[in-house]
Every structure is written in C-alpha cells, then in structure tokens.
Write an enzyme that holds these catalytic residues in place. Sequence first.
Site, PDB file in Angstrom:
ATOM      1  N   ARG A  51     105.323 -28.848  37.683  1.00 50.76           N
ATOM      2  CA  ARG A  51     105.933 -30.166  37.614  1.00 50.76           C
ATOM      3  C   ARG A  51     106.425 -30.556  36.239  1.00 50.76           C
ATOM      4  NH1 ARG A  51     102.602 -30.031  41.571  1.00 50.76           N
ATOM      5  NH2 ARG A  51     101.509 -28.694  40.126  1.00 50.76           N
ATOM      6  N   THR A  52     105.546 -30.378  35.256  1.00 48.81           N
ATOM      7  CA  THR A  52     105.892 -30.937  33.954  1.00 48.81           C
ATOM      8  C   THR A  52     107.143 -30.251  33.409  1.00 48.81           C
ATOM      9  OG1 THR A  52     103.574 -31.408  33.594  1.00 48.81           O
ATOM     10  CG2 THR A  52     104.983 -31.499  31.665  1.00 48.81           C
ATOM     11  N   LYS A  80     102.634 -11.916  19.620  1.00 46.10           N
ATOM     12  CA  LYS A  80     102.545 -11.032  18.436  1.00 46.10           C
ATOM     13  C   LYS A  80     101.729 -11.698  17.332  1.00 46.10           C
ATOM     14  CE  LYS A  80     107.285  -9.378  19.199  1.00 46.10           C
ATOM     15  NZ  LYS A  80     108.633  -9.443  18.620  1.00 46.10           N
ATOM     16  N   ARG A 101     104.008 -27.360  25.751  1.00 42.78           N
ATOM     17  CA  ARG A 101     102.641 -27.365  26.293  1.00 42.78           C
ATOM     18  C   ARG A 101     101.899 -26.186  25.672  1.00 42.78           C
ATOM     19  NH1 ARG A 101     101.015 -27.803  32.536  1.00 42.78           N
ATOM     20  NH2 ARG A 101     101.411 -29.960  31.960  1.00 42.78           N
ATOM     21  N   HIS A 129      97.882 -35.722  27.393  1.00 39.98           N
ATOM     22  CA  HIS A 129      99.053 -35.384  28.218  1.00 39.98           C
ATOM     23  C   HIS A 129      99.859 -36.666  28.413  1.00 39.98           C
ATOM     24  CE1 HIS A 129     101.658 -33.575  31.022  1.00 39.98           C
ATOM     25  NE2 HIS A 129     100.803 -33.011  31.852  1.00 39.98           N
TER      26      HIS A 129
END
Length: 354
Positions: A51-52, A80, A101, A129
């Site tokens: 969703r986000t 890396k 995120r 959030h």
Amino acid sequence: MRSLIDILDLSVEELDDLLKTANDIIDNPQKYSKSCEGKKIATLFFEPSTRTRMSFEAAMYELGGNVISMTGGATSSAAKGESVADTIKVVSNYVDIIAMRHFIEGAALVASENGDVPIINAGDGGHCHPTQTLADLLTIYREKGHLDNLTIGLCGDLKYGRTVHSLINAMSRYEGVKFVLISPKELMCPDYVLEDKDQDSFTVTTSLEEAMPSLDILYMTRIQKERFDSEEEYLRLKDSYILNPEKLLTAKSDMKILHPLPRVNEISVAVDDDPRAVYFKQTLYGKYMRMALILKLLNEAEDKNKVSLMPSDALSDEYKCTNPKCISQCEQELKHKSVIRNNKRRCVYCEHDI
Ligand code: NCD
C-alpha cells in the site's frame, strides 16, 4: 525545504490543511492532474510494502508527475554496505522528492539530514509511520465527521506497531480524545510515545471485550513478526486478538474499524461485510493524503533553505544508544546524539532511553 519524519513535524493547522486539500482532490481530481508535471518522486523501500509504496506512486502519477522506484534493498547498493546517508545523497541528484521506508529506527532522520530534496518517512523500523497516520486521519474525519471527542481503541502490537505510535502522537493533540490501549503486557506501547501526553486520556487493558462498548474507533494492528527477537515469543503472542462478528455485538453501531493492513488473521474475513469496517477505504484515503503531502512538500521546496528536523537541543557526547535496531548502531561514522526529555536522556534517532 522541509521533510516529514515524525507526524509531530506537522502542526495541527497543517494537518487540517492537508485534510482540506485531500478532500478537495477527492471532489476535483482534474484540478490537480498536472500539478506535479516535470517532477519526480523516488520510492526507496528497504522493507516490504504494498500500500504505502503503491499509493505514493499512484499519488504522484495522479498529480501528473513521474516515479522511479527501488524496492527490497537486496538489489540496491545497500546490499554492498552503502550507508543511508550516501544513498540519499545520490538519489537526491535524480529526483525532486523521496519517500523512504527502512527497517532501521532513525534512518529517516539521517536521510533528511543528508538529502537535498524533501524526505518522507514511509516507516522507519518499529519507530514511526507518519503517512499512515495521514491516511488514518482522513479516514476518521470522513467516517466520523470530526477528529475531536473520540474514544480510540488501539489493539494488538502496540510495542512494535509504528502506525500506533504516530497515530497517538497525532490524535492526542485534538480536544477530548481518549485512548484505550489494548495489548498483551509484552506488547505495550513504549514510554517514549506516552510520556509527554495527558495521562488521564489513556486507559490500559488486555481485554478487547471489556473495551469494546466504549469505542468510537477500533484500530486493529498486526503482531509485527519481523520485529521480534524470538520466534517463540511471536508464536505465543500472534493470536492474542482476533476480531470476529461475535465480538462486535457489544460495539457501538457507529463505531468504525480501522487497520493499517496487511491483516494476517487479527480480523476475521467475516467482519469485512460489516458496515463499520473501513480498512479497505482507508487505503484509498491514504493515496489522497499522500497527494496532498507531496504537493505541500514540493511547494515548500521552492525555498531551497533546509529546515533541519534534528532537535536544536541535541547533544553529541559520550552517551551512546544501545538499541540494536537504531541507526546510530550501524551507520558509518554517525555521531550518537541525545536529548533530555522529562529528565531522561533519549536517543534523537530512535527515541529509546539511554
Ligand atoms: C503498516 C506498516 O508498514 O507499518 N503497513 C502499512 O504501511 N500500511 C502496518 C503493518 O505492517 O502491520
């Protein structure tokens, strides 16, 4: 230029303006369809998301802008060993705004300190959030007609559930809002979220049944499997609360059921047809609020001077954060920084006590 790291970075007036803009977008989508022409957003997702990320991308397309995306982390230079600071310095060269995120708490603050474009925190570990909260606020506003004088039950994983932390921060600024915190003892809301709030507005319980009749909003959450240190503990707690039609018999007829989703099994599918269930609508409202937010931050980015979100009283000293999930534990040469709040020393990145 401003970023959004914590919902408290926005004043109540700004939240109200974002709600106004989102409502106007819903009524007049055409008016906004070219607002971001020539602009690009990068969605940098080091953790799973449906969703986000997709609602950010849909939001940018509906504003007439473009999207570049990095998902999973495993395919990026983070695999890396590249630091968050370096990744952001690079991606800032390609786009006008970044939604990120990350699984590490405080990663978004580090990103905002290092980017030349606005950074939106799309979730930093179990910490915050804020854009889920924007979705939640529009949902509550449209479903209840107001944000004040509501009793909100938050149920499930209140310890690791970052959406809960941000929602409490946002809603506690509205008049007459009461919270019922419903969780197993092991998954209670962290002190750093509750400490500076009006303690009279909180009731703590382990019983969803007991809380149910008093609630105007029931905000269910998933037990956050990925944040547990022990699989055994997760298995023991995972079915703590399962909402089903029988449990709703004592609920108010106009109570609304929210969930940030994904649902695992904490809401039975049989609840989906109940008119009080609004969790799928909530995902659509999230897109409109993200459109409003992108517009606001790109507008403010016309002024290139960066507003730092690092607290002005942050101290760099010998005190080190010991939270293994904090960015200060893994980012190359990042200085530990702390602030004093309520007579306690707190890490600026993850807000845990030091
Ligand atoms: C939430 C999250 O990522 O914190 N999901 C979302 O963004 N809608 C909730 C969760 O994962 O349980």
